[in-house]
Design a protein around this motif. Structure first.
Motif, PDB file in Angstrom:
ATOM      1  N   PHE A 173     -50.061  34.085  14.625  1.00 29.13           N
ATOM      2  CA  PHE A 173     -48.871  33.609  15.468  1.00 29.13           C
ATOM      3  C   PHE A 173     -47.858  32.996  14.802  1.00 29.13           C
ATOM      4  O   PHE A 173     -46.535  33.200  15.069  1.00 29.13           O
ATOM      5  CB  PHE A 173     -49.462  32.252  16.099  1.00 29.13           C
ATOM      6  N   ILE A 174     -47.963  32.763  13.414  1.00 30.82           N
ATOM      7  CA  ILE A 174     -47.096  31.943  12.628  1.00 30.82           C
ATOM      8  C   ILE A 174     -46.084  33.163  12.344  1.00 30.82           C
ATOM      9  O   ILE A 174     -44.739  32.983  12.154  1.00 30.82           O
ATOM     10  CB  ILE A 174     -47.666  31.427  11.351  1.00 30.82           C
ATOM     11  N   ILE A 176     -45.417  36.156  13.483  1.00 33.43           N
ATOM     12  CA  ILE A 176     -44.752  36.629  14.741  1.00 33.43           C
ATOM     13  C   ILE A 176     -43.600  35.750  15.059  1.00 33.43           C
ATOM     14  O   ILE A 176     -42.413  35.986  15.200  1.00 33.43           O
ATOM     15  CB  ILE A 176     -45.731  36.877  16.012  1.00 33.43           C
ATOM     16  N   GLY A 177     -43.833  34.387  14.795  1.00 33.77           N
ATOM     17  CA  GLY A 177     -42.715  33.355  15.145  1.00 33.77           C
ATOM     18  C   GLY A 177     -41.701  33.416  14.197  1.00 33.77           C
ATOM     19  O   GLY A 177     -40.600  33.500  14.328  1.00 33.77           O
ATOM     20  N   ILE A 178     -42.232  33.406  12.781  1.00 34.03           N
ATOM     21  CA  ILE A 178     -41.071  33.493  11.765  1.00 34.03           C
ATOM     22  C   ILE A 178     -40.281  34.550  11.552  1.00 34.03           C
ATOM     23  O   ILE A 178     -39.050  34.589  11.462  1.00 34.03           O
ATOM     24  CB  ILE A 178     -41.650  32.910  10.367  1.00 34.03           C
ATOM     25  N   GLY A 180     -39.998  36.765  13.944  1.00 31.03           N
ATOM     26  CA  GLY A 180     -39.239  36.894  15.110  1.00 31.03           C
ATOM     27  C   GLY A 180     -37.943  36.099  15.307  1.00 31.03           C
ATOM     28  O   GLY A 180     -36.623  36.460  15.488  1.00 31.03           O
ATOM     29  N   TRP A 181     -38.002  34.980  14.334  1.00 29.48           N
ATOM     30  CA  TRP A 181     -36.828  34.145  14.400  1.00 29.48           C
ATOM     31  C   TRP A 181     -35.781  34.632  13.511  1.00 29.48           C
ATOM     32  O   TRP A 181     -34.728  34.933  13.683  1.00 29.48           O
ATOM     33  CB  TRP A 181     -37.149  32.781  13.876  1.00 29.48           C
ATOM     34  N   ASP A 293     -38.255  42.803  16.414  1.00 28.19           N
ATOM     35  CA  ASP A 293     -39.003  41.446  16.492  1.00 28.19           C
ATOM     36  C   ASP A 293     -40.487  41.887  16.870  1.00 28.19           C
ATOM     37  O   ASP A 293     -40.863  42.740  17.437  1.00 28.19           O
ATOM     38  CB  ASP A 293     -38.231  41.383  18.119  1.00 28.19           C
ATOM     39  N   PRO A 294     -41.343  41.250  16.067  1.00 26.81           N
ATOM     40  CA  PRO A 294     -42.759  41.289  15.916  1.00 26.81           C
ATOM     41  C   PRO A 294     -43.431  41.617  17.260  1.00 26.81           C
ATOM     42  O   PRO A 294     -44.619  41.977  17.651  1.00 26.81           O
ATOM     43  CB  PRO A 294     -43.344  40.273  15.262  1.00 26.81           C
TER      44      PRO A 294
ATOM     45  N   ARG B 322     -38.112  28.454  18.510  1.00 29.46           N
ATOM     46  CA  ARG B 322     -39.197  29.495  18.028  1.00 29.46           C
ATOM     47  C   ARG B 322     -39.852  28.792  16.881  1.00 29.46           C
ATOM     48  O   ARG B 322     -41.123  28.907  16.778  1.00 29.46           O
ATOM     49  CB  ARG B 322     -38.520  30.727  17.671  1.00 29.46           C
ATOM     50  N   LEU B 323     -39.051  28.308  15.753  1.00 29.09           N
ATOM     51  CA  LEU B 323     -39.750  27.871  14.757  1.00 29.09           C
ATOM     52  C   LEU B 323     -40.754  26.669  15.062  1.00 29.09           C
ATOM     53  O   LEU B 323     -41.462  26.147  14.495  1.00 29.09           O
ATOM     54  CB  LEU B 323     -38.749  27.466  13.695  1.00 29.09           C
ATOM     55  N   LEU B 326     -44.039  26.846  16.485  1.00 31.67           N
ATOM     56  CA  LEU B 326     -44.950  27.176  15.370  1.00 31.67           C
ATOM     57  C   LEU B 326     -46.033  26.004  14.908  1.00 31.67           C
ATOM     58  O   LEU B 326     -46.983  25.837  14.485  1.00 31.67           O
ATOM     59  CB  LEU B 326     -44.412  27.842  14.286  1.00 31.67           C
ATOM     60  N   TYR B 329     -49.516  25.533  15.455  1.00 35.91           N
ATOM     61  CA  TYR B 329     -50.496  26.618  14.560  1.00 35.91           C
ATOM     62  C   TYR B 329     -50.400  26.161  13.263  1.00 35.91           C
ATOM     63  O   TYR B 329     -51.563  26.295  12.723  1.00 35.91           O
ATOM     64  CB  TYR B 329     -49.641  27.883  14.670  1.00 35.91           C
TER      65      TYR B 329
END
Lengths: 377, 356
Positions: A173-174, A176-178, A180-181, A293-294, B322-323, B326, B329
């Motif tokens: 998840f991390i 994908i998030g980072i 993606g950002w 974007d992942p 979005r950050l 996180l 998690y």
């Protein structure tokens, strides 16, 4: 074989392990085939239940995967990625470590290799030579960053007892998030209409030798198979592979014969992550030519778990399992267009395959009831 | 030191540590970045946190019951997805795009019944056919990720549902006008109140009833339980089926608050089932602790809304939602690293075989 120093003890274990593997190899193949057929059968029933023609669906599955040169090369494109990702999972599972984080590791490997190639390109000559250097650089960077991203949960498990199943899922998840950002912000070129990085340099790409598919090259497939061969040699013919497998399945034995099990966990996760990183690099180089974007990347890392399980975590078995999953993925768009069945059904069928693979007892019972393969007890 | 003493001390210690850590973090944040705390910790924030925590807490309680009895139900995420899509489909089937409040309640009930039926099959695979618990649980997740969007596409032609309806708050006259407490306690989603009741009841059941002791024994010392004449596998069937139904309930509650089904990406459940597992690990298999952890994670998650509405910047840059999203998690990883060695029931993961 390294049966020189620790002597007889190892020899005995070796013999026992080989015995067990050979005795169950046929049974495992039977379970894999049985799981797949049962899952497909349930899929066909669902197709019929929602009012579509199951025979049409089955035909579309086959035609969409193998019916034309284009379809077949697309199948091989997915197969290449599934082979690599599947081997990444298999290495870890073999050693008794659950790496659910292949998806995250491939994302990290993919983005970092893409960036490395883009950044280094200006200082290299343009031609093929520069391209080869860039590709090698990209693959190395992907393996290193993917390996680090895998080593991290490995170290947390080994030294802090943090459950690797949960930490690797969180790290997915991390990642994908980072990423993606980043591809939507700092890494996104001004002229990009979609969420993506800049394009890879023109000289980065595998040559088209057999198929005319811009997203597939036989070189990529060859690379994946080479990794399979290397990994299976390492796992079966070197003391490192031996230590990994024994510390997974015979932890006390491994400790007695002097294997540092904590270091082995970290090592296993690192190797697994390195291969996962390669998936990301091959994805960027062979398929996309940039990184996106992942959330838009396929679930290769998750489906790879299914691939590996279907192969009973055997690196060689990953190849046919990957071909099956590649075919399923490849035919999905064809199926949706021609039979109107939503593609997500195929993901569900994959889940069913995994579920059945998890329950070998079920097939033993079926085998006994039907009298197939009932000779073992 | 008895087991009860141990857990009591441990939870006090954990709670204290968590509290100190939070206060320290908040202090650092205020000093370093000049953050307006009063604009972050609002009544709205508390409400959003409670609403966000309830699905996680419900699934976590189910999961901890299963694991207490010796079965690791790692399929919580998948069952939550099944719960959410079933509730959405039933709601749409009964009331189209404008279902009434009774429709919502009924669809939650049917979603629970449906996931319960699914878990019966899952429990048979796990217990009778000794399926690998980790692999089978992952399979449920994959099936949820595939079949839920599949069902959505069949119903609505896309993987997202149209806007359906979300549950109304109950409002107690007069009492809801009390400052702060009024809006949090007396003008709240009934599902939040329901979750609170479930949490308390499941704590009492687990630690204060005969059956609760059986559950604990099934996980810690199945042989002794067997000797005492209780069928271990029967206890495990009950807890696994309960855990699936609770995860389904969690998914349905999530949907009833959100008001529409989202099947893109990791679906609207988006990792909450996994967080639920961590919540009960963090809560040391105690329903109250699990609910507390769910609140903590939900609070971390909801911070992003607060940061956006208060326009807080770090070093002059906007923080991307979005950050901030996180944070839970990352929090989970830290939590697992610091308290990684939770006291697992000793027979988790092993199928129980009666010796003849």
């Amino acid at each position: 074989m390294s049966d020189a120093e620790p002597g007889r003890f190892r020899g005995v274990l070796d013999w026992a392990a080989n015995r067990m593997l050979n005795a169950t190899v046929l049974e495992r193949i039977g379970i894999a085939v049985g799981s797949t057929l049962l899952a497909l059968a349930i899929g066909l029933i669902i197709v019929a239940a929602v009012g579509h023609d199951p025979f049409q669906f089955a035909r579309d599955l086959a035609v969409g995967a193998f019916g034309s040169q284009r379809a077949f090369s697309r199948t091989l494109q997915f197969t290449t990625l599934f082979i690599l990702a599947g081997v990444a999972v298999a290495v870890a599972f073999r050693a008794g470590v659950f790496n659910i984080g292949v998806q995250g590791q491939l994302i990290i490997g993919g983005i970092s290799s893409t960036l490395a190639m883009i950044w280094v390109a200006p200082i290299l000559p343009n031609g093929t030579g520069g391209g080869i250097v860039l590709i090698i650089l990209g693959l190395v960077v992907a393996a290193v960053t993917g390996g680090l991203y895998g080593a991290f949960p490995g170290a947390l498990k080994a030294y802090y007892g943090a459950n690797e199943i949960i930490t690797t899922i969180m790290l997915n998840f991390i990642a994908i998030g980072i990423v993606g950002w980043a591809v939507d912000g700092p890494l996104r070129p001004d002229d990009a209409r979609s969420v993506r990085t800049a394009y890879l340099p023109d000289n980065v790409g595998f040559p088209q030798l057999v198929f005319e598919n811009p997203n597939f090259s036989i070189v990529g497939l060859a690379l994946a198979i080479a990794v399979v061969v290397i990994v299976s040699i390492v796992m079966t013919r070197t003391s490192l592979g031996y230590d990994m497998v024994t510390s997974g399945y015979q932890q006390p034995a491994a400790t007695f014969s002097g294997v540092a099990s904590k270091r082995m966990i970290v090592m296993t996760m690192t190797i697994s992550g390195m291969i996962a990183g390669l998936v990301g690099a091959v994805f960027a180089i062979m398929v996309q030519g940039y990184f996106i974007d992942p959330t838009g990347i396929g679930n290769y890392g998750f489906d790879a778990i299914a691939v590996s399980l279907l192969a009973a975590n055997n690196p060689l078995g990953v190849v046919p399992a990957a071909l099956l999953f590649g075919a399923l993925d490849s035919s999905s768009s064809y199926v949706q267009i021609h039979s109107g069945v939503p593609v997500q059904l195929i993901d569900g069928i994959v889940g069913l395959v995994v579920l059945f693979v998890a329950a070998p007892e079920l097939f033993r019972m079926i085998a006994q009831r039907t009298g197939l393969g009932g000779e073992d007890k | 030191m008895s087991v009860a003493d141990y857990t009591a001390k441990r939870s006090v210690r954990l709670g204290g540590l968590a509290l100190i850590a939070l206060i320290a973090l908040a202090g650092i944040a205020v000093l370093l970045f000049d953050i307006p705390l009063d604009r972050i910790f609002t009544v709205g924030f508390v409400n959003r946190t409670l609403v966000g925590a309830s699905p996680i807490a419900l699934a976590a309680i189910g999961g901890l019951y299963a694991e207490k009895s010796g079965v690791f139900n790692i399929g919580l995420e998948g069952f939550m997805i099944f719960g959410a899509i079933t509730a959405a489909a039933v709601m749409y089937g009964m009331g189209g795009t404008s279902p009434s409040q009774p429709h919502i309640w009924l669809s939650i009930a049917i979603a629970v019944a449906f996931t319960l039926a699914l878990t019966v099959l899952y429990a048979v695979l796990l217990i009778r056919y000794k399926a690998d618990q980790i692999v089978a649980g992952l399979a449920i997740w994959f099936m949820g990720l595939g079949f839920a969007p599949f069902a959505a596409s069949l119903l609505w032609d896309t993987v997202r549902s149209p806007g359906l309806a979300s549950i109304n708050n109950y409002a107690v006259p007069y009492l809801q006008d009390i400052p702060y407490i009024g809006t949090i306690v007396f003008n709240q989603s009934p599902l939040v109140l329901f979750t609170v009741i479930v949490v308390v009841v499941s704590w009492v059941f687990l630690y204060r009833t005969q059956y609760g002791y059986w559950i604990q024994a099934a996980g810690d010392n199945p042989k002794a339980l067997d000797t005492a004449g209780v069928d271990v596998n029967r206890v495990r069937y009950a807890t696994v089926i309960f855990s699936g139904a609770m995860a389904g309930l969690g998914g349905a509650v999530l949907l009833a608050h959100a008001g529409d089904f989202v099947g893109t990406g990791e679906t609207m459940v988006d990792g909450r089932g996994w967080i639920a597992i961590v919540a009960y690990l963090f809560g040391n298999y105690n329903p109250l602790g699990a609910a507390g952890a769910a609140l903590l994670f939900s609070g971390l998650d909801m911070l992003q809304v607060q940061f956006q509405t208060t326009d807080i910047t770090f070093f002059g840059r906007d923080i991307s939602a979005r950050l901030i999203g996180l944070a839970p998690y990352i929090g989970v990883i830290i939590v697992l690293t610091v308290w990684g060695k939770t006291r697992m029931p000793s027979s988790v993961g092993e199928p129980y075989e009666k010796e003849e």
